[in-house]
Design a protein around this motif. Structure first.
Motif, PDB file in Angstrom:
ATOM      1  N   GLY A  63       4.168  -0.118 -23.579  1.00  0.00           N
ATOM      2  CA  GLY A  63       5.427  -0.559 -22.948  1.00  0.00           C
ATOM      3  C   GLY A  63       5.669  -0.638 -22.040  1.00  0.00           C
ATOM      4  O   GLY A  63       7.093  -1.741 -21.946  1.00  0.00           O
ATOM      5  N   GLU A  64       5.252  -0.463 -21.002  1.00  0.00           N
ATOM      6  CA  GLU A  64       5.877  -0.119 -19.628  1.00  0.00           C
ATOM      7  C   GLU A  64       6.060  -1.699 -18.997  1.00  0.00           C
ATOM      8  O   GLU A  64       6.921  -1.868 -18.470  1.00  0.00           O
ATOM      9  CB  GLU A  64       4.625   0.879 -18.607  1.00  0.00           C
ATOM     10  N   GLN A  65       5.421  -2.152 -19.189  1.00  0.00           N
ATOM     11  CA  GLN A  65       4.741  -3.774 -18.917  1.00  0.00           C
ATOM     12  C   GLN A  65       5.766  -4.450 -19.725  1.00  0.00           C
ATOM     13  O   GLN A  65       6.516  -5.493 -19.372  1.00  0.00           O
ATOM     14  CB  GLN A  65       3.853  -4.423 -18.347  1.00  0.00           C
ATOM     15  N   VAL A  66       5.526  -4.362 -20.978  1.00  0.00           N
ATOM     16  CA  VAL A  66       7.165  -5.151 -21.893  1.00  0.00           C
ATOM     17  C   VAL A  66       7.880  -5.360 -21.402  1.00  0.00           C
ATOM     18  O   VAL A  66       8.935  -6.163 -21.011  1.00  0.00           O
ATOM     19  CB  VAL A  66       6.600  -4.954 -23.067  1.00  0.00           C
ATOM     20  N   VAL A  67       8.420  -3.923 -21.052  1.00  0.00           N
ATOM     21  CA  VAL A  67      10.353  -3.886 -20.499  1.00  0.00           C
ATOM     22  C   VAL A  67      10.296  -4.573 -19.606  1.00  0.00           C
ATOM     23  O   VAL A  67      11.046  -5.041 -19.019  1.00  0.00           O
ATOM     24  CB  VAL A  67      10.112  -2.153 -20.634  1.00  0.00           C
ATOM     25  N   LEU A  68       9.355  -4.652 -18.227  1.00  0.00           N
ATOM     26  CA  LEU A  68       9.469  -4.875 -16.865  1.00  0.00           C
ATOM     27  C   LEU A  68       8.966  -6.286 -16.929  1.00  0.00           C
ATOM     28  O   LEU A  68       9.939  -7.150 -16.300  1.00  0.00           O
ATOM     29  CB  LEU A  68       8.372  -4.162 -16.316  1.00  0.00           C
ATOM     30  N   ASP A  69       8.417  -6.965 -17.622  1.00  0.00           N
ATOM     31  CA  ASP A  69       8.461  -8.553 -17.900  1.00  0.00           C
ATOM     32  C   ASP A  69       9.789  -8.351 -18.411  1.00  0.00           C
ATOM     33  O   ASP A  69      10.664  -9.632 -18.204  1.00  0.00           O
ATOM     34  CB  ASP A  69       7.669  -8.611 -18.812  1.00  0.00           C
ATOM     35  N   TRP A  70      10.165  -8.397 -20.060  1.00  0.00           N
ATOM     36  CA  TRP A  70      11.328  -8.074 -20.497  1.00  0.00           C
ATOM     37  C   TRP A  70      12.765  -8.341 -19.570  1.00  0.00           C
ATOM     38  O   TRP A  70      14.288  -9.014 -18.670  1.00  0.00           O
ATOM     39  CB  TRP A  70      11.808  -7.335 -21.413  1.00  0.00           C
ATOM     40  N   LEU A  71      13.059  -7.027 -18.396  1.00  0.00           N
ATOM     41  CA  LEU A  71      13.925  -7.141 -16.968  1.00  0.00           C
ATOM     42  C   LEU A  71      13.665  -8.290 -16.509  1.00  0.00           C
ATOM     43  O   LEU A  71      14.990  -8.913 -15.988  1.00  0.00           O
ATOM     44  CB  LEU A  71      13.458  -5.487 -16.259  1.00  0.00           C
ATOM     45  N   SER A  72      12.857  -8.510 -16.551  1.00  0.00           N
ATOM     46  CA  SER A  72      12.787 -10.094 -15.135  1.00  0.00           C
ATOM     47  C   SER A  72      13.495 -11.562 -15.809  1.00  0.00           C
ATOM     48  O   SER A  72      14.027 -12.134 -15.179  1.00  0.00           O
ATOM     49  CB  SER A  72      11.210 -10.123 -14.635  1.00  0.00           C
ATOM     50  N   ARG A  73      12.804 -11.531 -16.745  1.00  0.00           N
ATOM     51  CA  ARG A  73      13.083 -12.537 -17.772  1.00  0.00           C
ATOM     52  C   ARG A  73      14.712 -12.408 -17.956  1.00  0.00           C
ATOM     53  O   ARG A  73      15.765 -13.544 -17.538  1.00  0.00           O
ATOM     54  CB  ARG A  73      12.688 -12.602 -19.080  1.00  0.00           C
ATOM     55  N   PHE A  74      15.067 -11.154 -18.063  1.00  0.00           N
ATOM     56  CA  PHE A  74      16.284 -10.782 -18.492  1.00  0.00           C
ATOM     57  C   PHE A  74      17.488 -11.703 -17.195  1.00  0.00           C
ATOM     58  O   PHE A  74      18.701 -12.547 -17.041  1.00  0.00           O
ATOM     59  CB  PHE A  74      17.095  -9.885 -18.993  1.00  0.00           C
ATOM     60  N   HIS A  75      17.479 -11.254 -15.882  1.00  0.00           N
ATOM     61  CA  HIS A  75      18.101 -11.677 -14.599  1.00  0.00           C
ATOM     62  C   HIS A  75      17.430 -12.205 -14.665  1.00  0.00           C
ATOM     63  O   HIS A  75      18.051 -12.997 -12.848  1.00  0.00           O
ATOM     64  CB  HIS A  75      18.150  -9.975 -13.429  1.00  0.00           C
ATOM     65  N   GLN A  76      16.626 -12.793 -14.693  1.00  0.00           N
ATOM     66  CA  GLN A  76      15.750 -14.415 -14.008  1.00  0.00           C
ATOM     67  C   GLN A  76      14.940 -14.024 -12.352  1.00  0.00           C
ATOM     68  O   GLN A  76      15.524 -14.530 -11.370  1.00  0.00           O
ATOM     69  CB  GLN A  76      16.556 -15.401 -13.609  1.00  0.00           C
ATOM     70  N   LEU A  77      14.645 -12.852 -12.717  1.00  0.00           N
ATOM     71  CA  LEU A  77      13.498 -12.598 -11.190  1.00  0.00           C
ATOM     72  C   LEU A  77      12.556 -12.869 -11.624  1.00  0.00           C
ATOM     73  O   LEU A  77      12.000 -12.848 -12.455  1.00  0.00           O
ATOM     74  CB  LEU A  77      13.933 -10.881 -10.617  1.00  0.00           C
TER      75      LEU A  77
END
Length: 437
Positions: A63-77
């Protein structure tokens, strides 16, 4: 499943990064829906303030990497950029972190009370978006109870040292006759309400509150004898303002360099003290380049805040102790819940075997089979089915030398021995042998 807390805050990321990762109120519902739709995440809540953005999730092992990847995609970082300033905690450490956040021990201002209200809002929004399950629901309720205990039993809430108080404290150092200053406050949230109250208590009575809706601005300004205006009226109000403090949820800056330059000309270049508490920022950074403007952001308040931290340090130490008790209580409750789930699962399994054996026996009786044989067959089948899985597990444990399981097995599978055993009754022959000649 794993409890995960992942985020960034004022210690790990600059204001420029924090404002990119912040969630606007309009984004939160969509963000929670996306998180919950991911197969690795079963529960989710998002806390987003000017100083931190944190995600609390119940996830699987990855979950940790999944959530981090999602957060970066959501904010386009770029995920690499986010990874450099992100932190994460798992299970008990996640619980401890949430409790420390709730009581203000992880805040820029030690013990500041606003974060608990913001956390309750995040909880309510996640609940309305159906992001909470039993795990996060119980965690938040337990956290709120611990936070209440800390506020009641320690002095963590005394000596106002919030961001609002720090902003007013800094402003008071700039002006010789602080009470004669005119203040323009932009926004109508809790932070601006606190700023207005602190300014009024410090002797600043010429207050103007600007907000998108005049009604909300009046709720803050009227009790303090101030004035309420709307955002389009800000340029005229700037001409009179010696102090400008802004804290809104606007996605774009409200005060631009050109607007402030025009106001300075009207003021004949009398200096203006400005504090931008908002994330994303309400005041363009270029405004700070103007000669007669003293512009500060939330990061610049750190020095003022540090001076006041010592007043709450003793209370903070007491709070840490209460939090440790809170984490232990959470662990205990979680173990009990887990044990209850195991018991319920085991009973469901046994009841399913029972029902199957019973139905088969009833069918045989209905066909006219001998009741004695049917009952004997029922008892034999039910015993075999109940013992099959434990027997197989014990064989596997023995072959794999799983000593922990083998040592625990007797307590789980064997009936306890009685406290004492009744001696066998004497036989007739024994009585005869013991009889004296």
């Amino acid at each position: 499943m794993t409890l995960l807390a992942l985020g960034i805050n004022h210690r790990t990321a600059s204001v420029a990064v924090r404002e990119q990762v912040a969630f606007t109120p309009a984004q939160l519902d969509h963000a929670l829906a996306e998180l919950r739709a991911m197969p690795q995440i079963s529960e989710a809540a998002v806390l987003s303030t000017c100083n931190r953005t944190e995600l609390y999730c119940v996830t699987d092992a990855a979950g940790e990497q999944v959530v981090l990847d999602w957060l970066s995609r959501f904010h386009q970082l770029k995920v690499e950029e986010l990874t450099r300033c992100a932190y994460h905690y798992l299970d008990n450490e996640a619980v401890r972190h949430l409790m420390r956040v709730a009581v203000g021990l992880d805040s820029m201002v030690l013990g500041e009370p606003q974060i608990l209200g913001q956390l309750k809002e995040a909880y309510q929004q996640a609940r309305e978006a159906q992001g909470l399950g039993s795990e996060l629901e119980r965690l938040f309720q337990h956290t709120f109870a611990v936070a209440k205990q800390v506020r009641t039993e320690t002095g963590i809430g005394k000596n106002p040292v919030s961001v609002a108080y720090a902003a007013v404290s800094m402003a008071s150092r700039i002006f010789d006759d602080f009470g004669r200053s005119r203040a323009l406050l932009i926004g109508a949230g809790e932070t601006i309400e606190l700023v207005a109250r602190h300014l009024h208590e410090a002797g600043v009575h010429k207050l103007t509150v600007a907000n998108r809706t005049r009604e909300r601005a009046e709720k803050i300004s009227a009790p303090l004898g101030g004035k309420a205006i709307t955002l389009p009226e800000i340029p005229a109000a700037l001409e009179e303002a010696d102090i400008v403090i802004s804290s809104t949820a606007a996605p774009l800056p409200i005060l631009g360099k050109g607007m402030v330059e025009r106001a300075l000309k009207k003021r004949r270049h009398r200096p203006v003290f400005m504090v931008d508490i908002a994330v994303p920022r309400d005041i363009e950074p270029e405004v700070g380049e103007l000669a007669d403007v003293f512009l500060y952001t939330v990061d610049d308040l750190e020095e003022v805040i540090q001076e006041n931290r010592r007043h709450r340090q003793v209370a903070a130490d007491q709070a840490e102790s209460l939090i440790e008790h809170g984490v232990s209580g959470w662990q205990h409750e979680r173990r009990i819940r887990h044990g209850g789930e195991l018991i319920r699962g085991y009973r469901r399994h046994g009841e399913a075997l029972r029902d199957t054996a019973r139905d088969q026996a009833l069918e045989r009786l209905a066909r006219g089979e001998d009741p004695t044989k049917v009952v004997e067959r029922l008892a034999h089948q039910l015993a075999n089915r109940l013992m099959h899985q434990p027997t197989q597990t014990l064989r596997d444990a023995a072959s794999q030398e799983d000593h922990a399981l083998l040592e625990a097995a007797p307590r789980l599978l064997m009936p306890p021995k009685p406290a004492f055993e009744k001696p066998p009754a004497p036989t007739a022959n024994r009585q005869k042998d013991d009889t004296p000649a």
